[in-house]
Scaffold this motif. Structure first.
Motif, PDB file in Angstrom:
ATOM      1  N   UNK A 241      34.827  39.821  29.777  1.00  0.00           N
ATOM      2  CA  UNK A 241      33.319  39.828  30.302  1.00  0.00           C
ATOM      3  C   UNK A 241      33.078  41.609  30.823  1.00  0.00           C
ATOM      4  N   UNK A 242      32.015  41.947  30.711  1.00  0.00           N
ATOM      5  CA  UNK A 242      31.622  43.051  31.599  1.00  0.00           C
ATOM      6  C   UNK A 242      32.100  43.193  33.239  1.00  0.00           C
ATOM      7  N   UNK A 243      31.942  42.053  33.768  1.00  0.00           N
ATOM      8  CA  UNK A 243      32.313  42.176  34.975  1.00  0.00           C
ATOM      9  C   UNK A 243      34.082  42.035  35.062  1.00  0.00           C
ATOM     10  N   UNK A 244      34.881  41.865  34.021  1.00  0.00           N
ATOM     11  CA  UNK A 244      36.167  41.846  34.263  1.00  0.00           C
ATOM     12  C   UNK A 244      36.619  43.329  34.344  1.00  0.00           C
ATOM     13  N   UNK A 245      35.803  44.287  34.003  1.00  0.00           N
ATOM     14  CA  UNK A 245      35.992  45.713  34.313  1.00  0.00           C
ATOM     15  C   UNK A 245      36.058  45.930  36.016  1.00  0.00           C
ATOM     16  N   UNK A 246      37.161  45.941  36.609  1.00  0.00           N
ATOM     17  CA  UNK A 246      37.167  45.847  38.016  1.00  0.00           C
ATOM     18  C   UNK A 246      38.346  46.664  38.539  1.00  0.00           C
ATOM     19  N   UNK A 247      38.069  46.875  39.853  1.00  0.00           N
ATOM     20  CA  UNK A 247      39.079  47.595  40.733  1.00  0.00           C
ATOM     21  C   UNK A 247      39.825  46.489  41.630  1.00  0.00           C
ATOM     22  N   UNK A 248      41.015  46.312  41.701  1.00  0.00           N
ATOM     23  CA  UNK A 248      41.474  45.163  42.526  1.00  0.00           C
ATOM     24  C   UNK A 248      42.461  45.961  43.607  1.00  0.00           C
ATOM     25  N   UNK A 249      41.831  45.808  44.827  1.00  0.00           N
ATOM     26  CA  UNK A 249      43.196  46.415  45.904  1.00  0.00           C
ATOM     27  C   UNK A 249      44.158  45.471  46.103  1.00  0.00           C
ATOM     28  N   UNK A 250      45.383  46.077  46.161  1.00  0.00           N
ATOM     29  CA  UNK A 250      46.492  45.446  46.455  1.00  0.00           C
ATOM     30  C   UNK A 250      47.154  45.629  47.786  1.00  0.00           C
ATOM     31  N   UNK A 251      48.005  44.702  48.291  1.00  0.00           N
ATOM     32  CA  UNK A 251      48.629  45.219  49.452  1.00  0.00           C
ATOM     33  C   UNK A 251      49.888  45.866  49.612  1.00  0.00           C
ATOM     34  N   UNK A 252      49.925  46.497  50.589  1.00  0.00           N
ATOM     35  CA  UNK A 252      51.125  47.547  50.750  1.00  0.00           C
ATOM     36  C   UNK A 252      52.550  46.911  49.959  1.00  0.00           C
ATOM     37  N   UNK A 253      53.003  45.695  50.326  1.00  0.00           N
ATOM     38  CA  UNK A 253      54.229  45.066  49.786  1.00  0.00           C
ATOM     39  C   UNK A 253      54.275  45.219  48.312  1.00  0.00           C
ATOM     40  N   UNK A 254      53.048  44.876  47.568  1.00  0.00           N
ATOM     41  CA  UNK A 254      52.774  45.028  46.213  1.00  0.00           C
ATOM     42  C   UNK A 254      53.116  46.197  45.562  1.00  0.00           C
ATOM     43  N   UNK A 255      52.395  47.291  46.447  1.00  0.00           N
ATOM     44  CA  UNK A 255      52.468  48.654  45.970  1.00  0.00           C
ATOM     45  C   UNK A 255      53.896  48.981  46.004  1.00  0.00           C
ATOM     46  N   UNK A 256      54.892  48.844  46.853  1.00  0.00           N
ATOM     47  CA  UNK A 256      56.323  48.996  46.888  1.00  0.00           C
ATOM     48  C   UNK A 256      57.038  48.402  45.708  1.00  0.00           C
ATOM     49  N   UNK A 257      56.585  47.124  45.190  1.00  0.00           N
ATOM     50  CA  UNK A 257      57.161  46.416  44.232  1.00  0.00           C
ATOM     51  C   UNK A 257      56.860  47.129  42.985  1.00  0.00           C
ATOM     52  N   UNK A 258      55.532  47.515  42.679  1.00  0.00           N
ATOM     53  CA  UNK A 258      55.108  48.127  41.474  1.00  0.00           C
ATOM     54  C   UNK A 258      55.459  49.719  41.393  1.00  0.00           C
ATOM     55  N   UNK A 259      55.752  50.322  42.614  1.00  0.00           N
ATOM     56  CA  UNK A 259      56.399  51.641  42.508  1.00  0.00           C
ATOM     57  C   UNK A 259      57.986  51.453  41.698  1.00  0.00           C
TER      58      UNK A 259
END
Length: 360
Positions: A241-259
């Protein structure tokens, strides 16, 4: 005069011309009337009915309906609709004119659905049968709106096959922890399942993520597309949907995993997909690790429900849950998760008492 006497059969018949829904001039002939008056009455009733009722085979209306859906819905949605209609609806009503299908016909069709065996070798679920009824009703609504069909017989027939249940499958935080602890932290599926659980994104949205979509410095994931395989071809399209276009903030620990996941790729363009595994391996990994963890088996999509449940348990509002999941409206969120929100009735009474006592 369009009524004639047949000396051989000693009955009356009528012959007249009319223009069908395609603009084609056709001849209509009807025999077997005992009186001339009856033959003329049949002709009159036919023309009274014609302007408000499309005289076409149901199969023709289906083609018009699907052509419209192909233009106005996503390809995957169109394919799903076409498959349901061709498998479960069209074979039963193919030879009928759409204006001749009655509520009784639909009730009989629903009765046959109850005994039908699906692709899994099992009876169709009430939820799937309801989807078929909704699809069938959509065809009639289309005919009513654009081709002057007087009424939708599905509304008269009702639903005899059951409705979708409101219960949801999801994991508690403890259950997810037991599941994720069975993975090696260097496993790309570890990063994928952590992302699904702690963001609530759809599996197609996860598969469509590129390196450029993940802003690890700001701790934001930009969701703007979805991944799917249609007729064996990989496709990246707009999200649900149109609202599915979004920015999702993520916690620091998930940033490290994605890094660490990003670092798996060396000198690749920023539009490289971050998780390149296909859908089936995700299901296989879930099945395998649910068994290892000793937790109940849920679907991939239920990780999204698990994230919503986690947010509600932490006390966040329906509005925030709606924004994070990318629902079209808060009402969608409440419709799905309202039973998970804790009741505030006792708190309301306590505060009203304090308000009243303070006023006195």
């Amino acid at each position: 005069m369009s009524a004639y006497y047949d000396k051989r059969t000693k009955n009356w018949y009528c012959v007249f011309y009319f223009t069908d829904w395609k603009g084609t001039k056709k001849q209509k002939k009807k025999r077997g009337f005992s009186r001339k008056k009856d033959a003329l009455e049949y002709e009159r009733e036919f023309f009274d009915k014609l302007p408000s009722s499309p005289d076409m085979p149901f199969s023709d209306m289906v083609e018009l309906y699907l052509a419209d859906k192909k233009m106005h819905t996503k390809l995957k949605t169109y394919k799903t609709k076409k498959s349901r209609i061709y498998t479960w609806i069209l074979p039963y009503f193919n030879d009928k004119d759409i204006n001749a299908i009655t509520a009784l016909d639909i009730r009989q069709w629903q009765g046959e659905l109850k005994g039908a065996i699906g692709a899994t070798g099992e009876l169709l679920s009430p939820a799937y049968m309801q989807n078929l009824i909704t699809e069938f009703s959509g065809i009639f609504n289309f005919a009513v709106r654009f081709y002057n069909l007087p009424t939708n017989p599905c509304k008269v027939a009702g639903n005899l096959v059951g409705k979708k249940g409101k219960s949801l499958d999801f994991w508690t935080r403890e259950e997810f922890d037991r599941f994720i602890d069975t993975f090696d932290k260097t496993d790309p599926y570890y990063a994928a399942f952590m992302t699904l659980y702690y963001t609530g994104m759809r599996i197609g949205e996860l598969q469509a993520l590129t390196i450029a979509d993940v802003d690890l410095k700001e701790g934001v994931i930009h969701i703007s597309k979805t991944y799917s395989v249609i007729d064996g071809k990989e496709m990246i399209t707009a999200p649900k949907t149109e609202k599915s276009n979004r920015d999702v903030l993520i916690p620091h620990f998930l940033c490290e995993i994605l890094k660490e996941q990003v670092q798996r790729y060396y000198k690749v363009p920023p539009n490289t997909r971050l998780f390149q595994m296909s859908r089936q391996p995700y299901r296989e990994q879930m099945k395998k690790h649910c068994k290892l963890a000793g937790v109940k088996k849920i679907r991939l999509h239920d990780l999204r429900h698990s994230h919503a449940s986690l947010l509600i348990e932490l006390g966040f509002s329906a509005l925030l849950v709606s924004e994070r999941l990318g629902h079209e409206s808060v009402s969608t969120t409440l419709d799905i998760y309202t039973h998970l929100f804790p009741s505030k009735q006792v708190q309301v009474v306590e505060r009203l008492n304090k308000l009243y006592e303070g006023a006195l």
